[in-house]
Design an enzyme around this catalytic site. Structure first.
Site, PDB file in Angstrom:
ATOM      1  N   HIS A   1     -45.506 -51.167 133.844  1.00  0.00           N
ATOM      2  CA  HIS A   1     -45.933 -50.551 135.097  1.00  0.00           C
ATOM      3  C   HIS A   1     -44.834 -49.638 135.649  1.00  0.00           C
ATOM      4  O   HIS A   1     -45.103 -48.519 136.101  1.00  0.00           O
ATOM      5  CB  HIS A   1     -46.233 -51.670 136.108  1.00  0.00           C
ATOM      6  CG  HIS A   1     -47.105 -51.246 137.232  1.00  0.00           C
ATOM      7  ND1 HIS A   1     -48.416 -50.893 137.068  1.00  0.00           N
ATOM      8  CD2 HIS A   1     -46.853 -51.108 138.553  1.00  0.00           C
ATOM      9  CE1 HIS A   1     -48.930 -50.563 138.232  1.00  0.00           C
ATOM     10  NE2 HIS A   1     -48.000 -50.681 139.153  1.00  0.00           N
TER      11      HIS A   1
ATOM     12  N   PHE B   1     -35.776 -35.416 145.932  1.00  0.00           N
ATOM     13  CA  PHE B   1     -36.241 -36.568 145.159  1.00  0.00           C
ATOM     14  C   PHE B   1     -35.374 -37.784 145.496  1.00  0.00           C
ATOM     15  O   PHE B   1     -34.363 -38.046 144.863  1.00  0.00           O
ATOM     16  CB  PHE B   1     -36.147 -36.222 143.677  1.00  0.00           C
ATOM     17  CG  PHE B   1     -36.731 -37.253 142.756  1.00  0.00           C
ATOM     18  CD1 PHE B   1     -38.094 -37.486 142.727  1.00  0.00           C
ATOM     19  CD2 PHE B   1     -35.923 -37.987 141.902  1.00  0.00           C
ATOM     20  CE1 PHE B   1     -38.643 -38.425 141.865  1.00  0.00           C
ATOM     21  CE2 PHE B   1     -36.456 -38.925 141.032  1.00  0.00           C
ATOM     22  CZ  PHE B   1     -37.816 -39.147 141.014  1.00  0.00           C
TER      23      PHE B   1
ATOM     24  N   ARG C   1     -27.688 -48.551 146.137  1.00  0.00           N
ATOM     25  CA  ARG C   1     -27.968 -47.121 146.363  1.00  0.00           C
ATOM     26  C   ARG C   1     -28.671 -46.870 147.699  1.00  0.00           C
ATOM     27  O   ARG C   1     -29.027 -45.733 148.009  1.00  0.00           O
ATOM     28  CB  ARG C   1     -28.840 -46.587 145.225  1.00  0.00           C
ATOM     29  CG  ARG C   1     -28.106 -46.536 143.888  1.00  0.00           C
ATOM     30  CD  ARG C   1     -29.098 -46.476 142.730  1.00  0.00           C
ATOM     31  NE  ARG C   1     -28.486 -46.367 141.420  1.00  0.00           N
ATOM     32  CZ  ARG C   1     -27.853 -47.349 140.776  1.00  0.00           C
ATOM     33  NH1 ARG C   1     -27.712 -48.528 141.346  1.00  0.00           N
ATOM     34  NH2 ARG C   1     -27.332 -47.160 139.585  1.00  0.00           N
TER      35      ARG C   1
HETATM   36  N1  INI Z   1     -44.545 -48.788 143.784  1.00  0.00           N
HETATM   37  C1  INI Z   1     -43.270 -48.512 144.098  1.00  0.00           C
HETATM   38  O1  INI Z   1     -42.995 -47.673 144.955  1.00  0.00           O
HETATM   39  N2  INI Z   1     -42.265 -49.188 143.457  1.00  0.00           N
HETATM   40  C2  INI Z   1     -42.522 -50.115 142.485  1.00  0.00           C
HETATM   41  O2  INI Z   1     -41.542 -50.695 141.951  1.00  0.00           O
HETATM   42  C3  INI Z   1     -43.849 -50.387 142.140  1.00  0.00           C
HETATM   43  N3  INI Z   1     -44.141 -51.360 141.121  1.00  0.00           N
HETATM   44  O3  INI Z   1     -43.234 -51.798 140.416  1.00  0.00           O
HETATM   45  O4  INI Z   1     -45.281 -51.750 140.927  1.00  0.00           O
HETATM   46  C4  INI Z   1     -44.868 -49.707 142.841  1.00  0.00           C
HETATM   47  N4  INI Z   1     -46.165 -49.949 142.570  1.00  0.00           N
HETATM   48  C5  INI Z   1     -47.240 -49.570 143.466  1.00  0.00           C
HETATM   49  C6  INI Z   1     -47.742 -48.163 143.189  1.00  0.00           C
HETATM   50  O5  INI Z   1     -46.794 -47.205 143.645  1.00  0.00           O
HETATM   51  C7  INI Z   1     -49.073 -47.908 143.895  1.00  0.00           C
HETATM   52  O6  INI Z   1     -48.904 -47.993 145.278  1.00  0.00           O
HETATM   53  C8  INI Z   1     -50.161 -48.885 143.477  1.00  0.00           C
HETATM   54  O7  INI Z   1     -50.284 -48.919 142.065  1.00  0.00           O
HETATM   55  C9  INI Z   1     -51.546 -48.486 144.084  1.00  0.00           C
HETATM   56  O8  INI Z   1     -51.930 -47.178 143.672  1.00  0.00           O
END
Ligand code: INI
Length: 172
Positions: free
Chosen positions: A96, A121, A135
């Site tokens: 993911h 970014f 960070r």
């Molecule tokens: N979104 C993040 O901003 N950081 C993450 O680490 C992350 N992980 O690992 O799953 C994450 N997932 C959510 C994604 O951005 C969406 O909001 C979600 O899939 C719904 O569309």
């Protein structure tokens, strides 16, 4: 570093002066423990460089995945001189991470190039929570602060380049 020579080409460089510019900060709620700190860093940088509080808007999104869509909407609105994207993707045990981080990076770059607007970014991609904390205001500085400084510099640089006297005749 420009080598010493009699030739001194005209050089364009953005200044760290935010007064008169409008900024959108797109910040994700996912990993808000980290992104709240990135947001605080970004606001600190904008304040220190003289941004007008009325010139800053915060756009909250669920996660990094949604950042390009929201940044695109902000870009097309033409309300802002620069956009700052802040989120944190932390490595999990599934692929993911790769998808979310990769698409966020690609999408943000595309929105910036397609709309001719600087998008800083400020997306952390780390293996561990500890690296993200480093960070976001600890040992590694604050990447939200850094991203906001970049947004200020690029907003000023683009304003300078767009105001070049030769620009209209060059068809740029
Ligand atoms: N979104 C993040 O901003 N950081 C993450 O680490 C992350 N992980 O690992 O799953 C994450 N997932 C959510 C994604 O951005 C969406 O909001 C979600 O899939 C719904 O569309």
């Amino acid at each position: 570093m420009i080598p010493e020579t009699k030739l001194m080409p005209r050089t364009w460089e953005g200044r760290l002066t935010a007064a008169g510019f409008r900024f959108a900060i797109v910040v994700s709620r996912f990993n808000s423990f980290i992104t709240d700190r990135l947001l605080a860093g970004a606001l600190d940088a904008l304040t220190r460089t003289g941004a007008d509080p009325d010139g800053i808007e915060i756009i909250k999104v669920p996660g990094s995945w949604e950042a390009p869509l929201a940044a695109g909407e902000a870009a097309r609105s033409k309300r802002y001189d620069a956009i700052i994207c802040l989120s944190a993707v932390i490595q999990g045990e599934t692929p993911h991470f790769e998808y979310v981080a990769g698409e966020a990076a690609k999408g943000i770059a595309q929105v910036s190039a397609a709309n001719g607007i600087p998008i800083a970014f400020g997306v952390l991609t780390t293996n561990t929570l500890e690296q993200a904390i480093d960070r976001a205001g600890a040992k590694g500085g604050n990447k939200g602060f850094d991203a906001a400084l970049t947004a200020v510099e690029m907003a000023d640089l683009l304003r300078q380049l767009r105001a070049r006297p030769d620009r209209a005749s060059a068809g740029a």
